[in-house]
Design a protein around this motif. Structure first.
Motif, short mmCIF file in Angstrom:
data_model
loop_
_atom_site.label_atom_id
_atom_site.label_comp_id
_atom_site.label_asym_id
_atom_site.label_seq_id
_atom_site.Cartn_x
_atom_site.Cartn_y
_atom_site.Cartn_z
N PRO A 113 0.90 -1.19 0.18
CA PRO A 113 -0.06 0.02 -0.11
C PRO A 113 0.87 1.26 0.19
CG PRO A 113 -0.65 -1.22 1.70
CD PRO A 113 0.85 -2.08 1.11
N PHE A 114 0.33 2.44 -0.77
CA PHE A 114 1.14 3.63 -0.55
C PHE A 114 0.47 4.20 0.69
CE2 PHE A 114 1.14 3.69 -5.33
CZ PHE A 114 2.46 4.15 -5.52
N GLU A 115 1.44 5.08 1.29
CA GLU A 115 1.25 5.89 2.30
C GLU A 115 0.11 6.67 2.13
OE1 GLU A 115 5.38 4.75 1.81
OE2 GLU A 115 4.14 5.86 0.54
N THR A 116 -0.81 6.75 3.42
CA THR A 116 -1.99 7.45 3.13
C THR A 116 -2.02 8.82 4.10
OG1 THR A 116 -2.71 6.44 5.01
CG2 THR A 116 -3.52 5.53 2.72
N ASP A 117 -1.03 9.03 4.87
CA ASP A 117 -0.95 10.51 5.40
C ASP A 117 -0.58 11.47 4.38
OD1 ASP A 117 -0.10 12.78 6.92
OD2 ASP A 117 0.49 11.45 8.55
N PRO A 118 -1.44 12.56 4.23
CA PRO A 118 -1.37 13.56 3.24
C PRO A 118 -0.02 14.25 3.36
CG PRO A 118 -3.57 13.72 4.58
CD PRO A 118 -2.78 12.75 5.18
N ALA A 119 0.61 14.21 4.72
CA ALA A 119 1.97 14.93 4.73
C ALA A 119 3.25 14.04 4.62
CB ALA A 119 2.29 15.31 6.24
N ALA A 120 3.05 12.71 4.27
CA ALA A 120 4.07 11.67 4.05
C ALA A 120 4.55 11.69 2.51
CB ALA A 120 3.72 10.40 4.67
N ILE A 121 5.55 11.63 2.24
CA ILE A 121 5.94 11.38 0.63
C ILE A 121 5.67 10.08 0.32
CG2 ILE A 121 7.54 13.21 0.86
CD1 ILE A 121 9.77 11.19 0.79
N LYS A 122 5.28 9.83 -0.82
CA LYS A 122 4.79 8.49 -1.41
C LYS A 122 6.00 8.07 -2.24
CE LYS A 122 0.17 9.93 0.10
NZ LYS A 122 0.89 10.95 0.90
N VAL A 123 7.02 8.48 -2.70
CA VAL A 123 8.10 8.11 -3.50
C VAL A 123 9.33 7.89 -2.60
CG1 VAL A 123 6.85 9.17 -5.54
CG2 VAL A 123 8.59 10.55 -4.05
N PRO A 124 10.24 7.14 -3.25
CA PRO A 124 11.33 6.98 -2.74
C PRO A 124 12.15 8.34 -2.41
CG PRO A 124 11.28 5.33 -4.35
CD PRO A 124 10.09 6.12 -4.58
N PHE A 125 12.67 8.68 -1.13
CA PHE A 125 13.32 9.90 -0.85
C PHE A 125 14.70 9.90 -1.48
CE2 PHE A 125 13.46 6.81 2.52
CZ PHE A 125 14.74 6.61 2.86
N PHE A 126 14.85 11.52 -1.86
CA PHE A 126 16.38 11.60 -2.32
C PHE A 126 17.35 11.15 -1.12
CE2 PHE A 126 13.94 14.65 -4.92
CZ PHE A 126 14.46 14.27 -6.21
N HIS A 127 18.60 10.48 -1.77
CA HIS A 127 19.33 10.36 -0.78
C HIS A 127 20.80 10.00 -1.48
CE1 HIS A 127 17.67 6.34 -2.16
NE2 HIS A 127 19.03 6.01 -1.68
N ASN A 128 21.72 9.92 -0.63
CA ASN A 128 23.06 9.68 -1.03
C ASN A 128 23.62 8.35 -0.79
OD1 ASN A 128 23.12 12.49 -1.26
ND2 ASN A 128 24.96 12.80 -0.10
N ASN A 129 24.20 7.72 -1.90
CA ASN A 129 24.64 6.41 -1.60
C ASN A 129 26.07 6.45 -0.74
OD1 ASN A 129 22.53 5.70 -2.98
ND2 ASN A 129 23.78 4.36 -4.33
N ASP A 130 26.46 6.92 0.34
CA ASP A 130 27.22 7.36 1.12
C ASP A 130 28.14 6.08 1.49
OD1 ASP A 130 26.81 10.00 1.17
OD2 ASP A 130 25.65 9.73 2.81
N ASP A 131 27.78 4.74 1.49
CA ASP A 131 28.46 3.77 1.88
C ASP A 131 28.32 2.67 0.78
OD1 ASP A 131 29.98 4.76 3.95
OD2 ASP A 131 28.33 4.51 5.44
N TYR A 132 27.25 2.34 0.03
CA TYR A 132 27.00 1.32 -0.79
C TYR A 132 26.84 1.58 -2.01
CZ TYR A 132 26.07 -1.51 3.56
OH TYR A 132 26.15 -2.10 4.80
N ASP A 133 27.16 0.59 -3.09
CA ASP A 133 26.73 0.83 -4.44
C ASP A 133 25.30 0.02 -4.40
OD1 ASP A 133 28.98 2.00 -5.15
OD2 ASP A 133 29.41 0.64 -6.74
N GLU A 134 24.40 0.70 -5.32
CA GLU A 134 22.88 0.27 -5.26
C GLU A 134 22.43 -0.31 -6.66
OE1 GLU A 134 18.81 2.35 -5.52
OE2 GLU A 134 19.53 2.30 -3.61
N VAL A 135 22.08 -1.70 -6.51
CA VAL A 135 21.59 -2.24 -7.77
C VAL A 135 20.17 -2.77 -7.85
CG1 VAL A 135 22.18 -4.27 -9.42
CG2 VAL A 135 24.02 -3.24 -8.13
N VAL A 136 19.55 -2.16 -8.83
CA VAL A 136 17.98 -2.70 -9.00
C VAL A 136 17.75 -3.42 -10.00
CG1 VAL A 136 15.44 -2.05 -8.73
CG2 VAL A 136 17.24 -0.95 -7.43
N PHE A 137 17.10 -4.61 -10.07
CA PHE A 137 16.88 -5.43 -11.30
C PHE A 137 15.26 -5.43 -11.08
CE2 PHE A 137 15.24 -9.31 -13.11
CZ PHE A 137 15.63 -9.20 -14.15
N TYR A 138 14.89 -5.06 -12.27
CA TYR A 138 13.48 -4.63 -12.48
C TYR A 138 12.58 -5.78 -13.18
CZ TYR A 138 14.79 0.03 -11.22
OH TYR A 138 15.50 1.11 -10.75
#
Length: 388
Positions: free
Chosen positions: A274-299
């Protein structure tokens, strides 16, 4: 219950939310700077422009994407699978097979995790037999002998925990039955199908050790067990059996979706939630730095709400050292979504050490991927209007 740390009291400067990922100051974009893959200390910046609003990108450090669906070559030998990404602790390969293996494989370099992206068939190994299909994870302990019989052509991700083991994550406060109850894990059976494949003809076992393959030949099928007991055994988990954590008031970080833990890397699974329902909560992945990890996503399957122009079979690499988050089109839906829940399946690897790009991945790279993150001034204006 004891706690390993005392209460933290973060400092606040200027215009700021007091709750991460919610109640953002009007007209701002949040960016998280964190350590240890969302588990360590972190701060949240509030910007007047999207943190991915760059004009151009130069140099080797950049967001990258590869269209693995364009890799059409089949390989009968598993150790010839197309190399995608790797470092000293994890190897990520793509394997397409359209006929049954007439040999046995054995990985002496580490545990092997198979993810069935397409197709179905049967797995035979030291411990017995089990059917496999699209969406299955199959965890094979190091040096397990195995082979696949193909019913439908298969596309398989191979994730090797080099010189290490794969485990289930610590469920922490939510308890050991969250995400999935381990009772749902399936193990091979010494059933009639397994007994029927036992024969006295000649079989070869291809053993990989330090990236070299040795072949051992038997005058019989070495998958000839009549029984076993113990707790070291291959397991199967389908993505449909994962029950994801969710919060209606807070967008959870990717670490909440961890499925397997290796040495200096983790494997996470994104499934419908489920998506977040609170009107004040963001509903997409937040911007962030990859400060310690390489991130891989397989769709793997579905509609990938946080990305634009991404189709099943694509893999993205966001290396340590820059900011990323939702694609510009997804950012327009930061607070309102057209549906009640996500409709996506994806496999994510977070690697603590820098990943090298394999030759097969380079051959199908989507060169314009870094530029696809550019955010127009019009979107910035729409975002400010929406915040008001």
């Amino acid at each position: 219950m004891s706690n390993a740390r005392y209460i933290g009291l973060p400092r606040i400067e200027g215009q700021s939310s007091r709750q991460a990922h919610a109640d953002l100051p009007e007209g701002t974009f949040e960016r998280e700077l964190g350590k240890e893959g969302f588990f360590g200390p972190a701060s949240h910046m509030y910007h007047t422009h999207p943190p991915t609003g760059w004009l151009s990108w130069e140099g080797p450090l950049r967001p990258r994407a590869f269209d693995l669906a364009a890799l059409k070559r089949t390989q009968q030998m598993v150790w010839n699978a197309d190399p995608i990404l790797h470092n000293a602790h994890v190897k990520f390969r793509m394997w397409r097979i359209d006929r049954s293996m007439d040999y046995l494989a054995r990985n002496a370099d580490g545990d092997e995790l198979l993810f069935i992206h397409r197709g179905k068939g049967d797995l035979y190994c030291d411990y017995g037999h089990m059917s496999v299909e699209k969406g299955d994870y199959i965890l094979l302990p190091r040096s397990t002998m195995w082979r696949l019989e193909v019913e439908e052509p298969m596309a398989v991700l191979l994730i090797e925990s080099t010189d290490g083991s794969l485990r289930t994550p610590d469920r922490g406060l939510v308890g050991r039955h969250a995400l999935y109850d381990e009772a749902i894990l399936e193990t091979p059976r010494i059933d009639e199908a397994f007994k029927a494949q036992q024969d006295e003809r000649q079989w070869c076992v291809q053993i990989k050790r330090r990236e070299e393959v040795s072949i051992v030949t038997y005058p019989f099928n070495p998958l000839d067990a009549v029984g076993w007991h113990g707790d070291l055994v291959p397991v199967r988990l389908n993505v449909r059996d994962i029950r994801p954590l969710s919060s209606h008031r807070y967008h959870l970080p990717p670490s909440a979706h961890t499925t397997w833990v290796g040495h200096r890397f983790v494997v996470c699974t994104f499934v419908p939630r489920p998506f977040e329902t609170d009107p004040a909560a963001i509903k997409v992945p937040f911007f962030h730095n990859n400060d310690d990890y390489d991130e891989v996503v397989f769709y793997h399957d579905g509609n990938f709400f946080s990305r634009d122009n991404i189709h099943p079979g694509t893999v993205s690499l966001h290396p340590c050292g820059f900011t990323h988050g939702p694609h510009p089109k997804a950012l327009q839906r930061m607070y309102e979504m057209p549906a009640a829940e996500t409709n996506e399946y994806a496999v994510m690897i977070d690697a603590r050490d820098a990943l090298e790009i394999g030759s097969a991945a380079k051959s199908v790279e989507l060169e314009s991927y870094a530029e696809s993150w550019r955010t127009s001034d019009r979107l910035v204006a729409q975002r400010a209007k929406l915040a008001r």
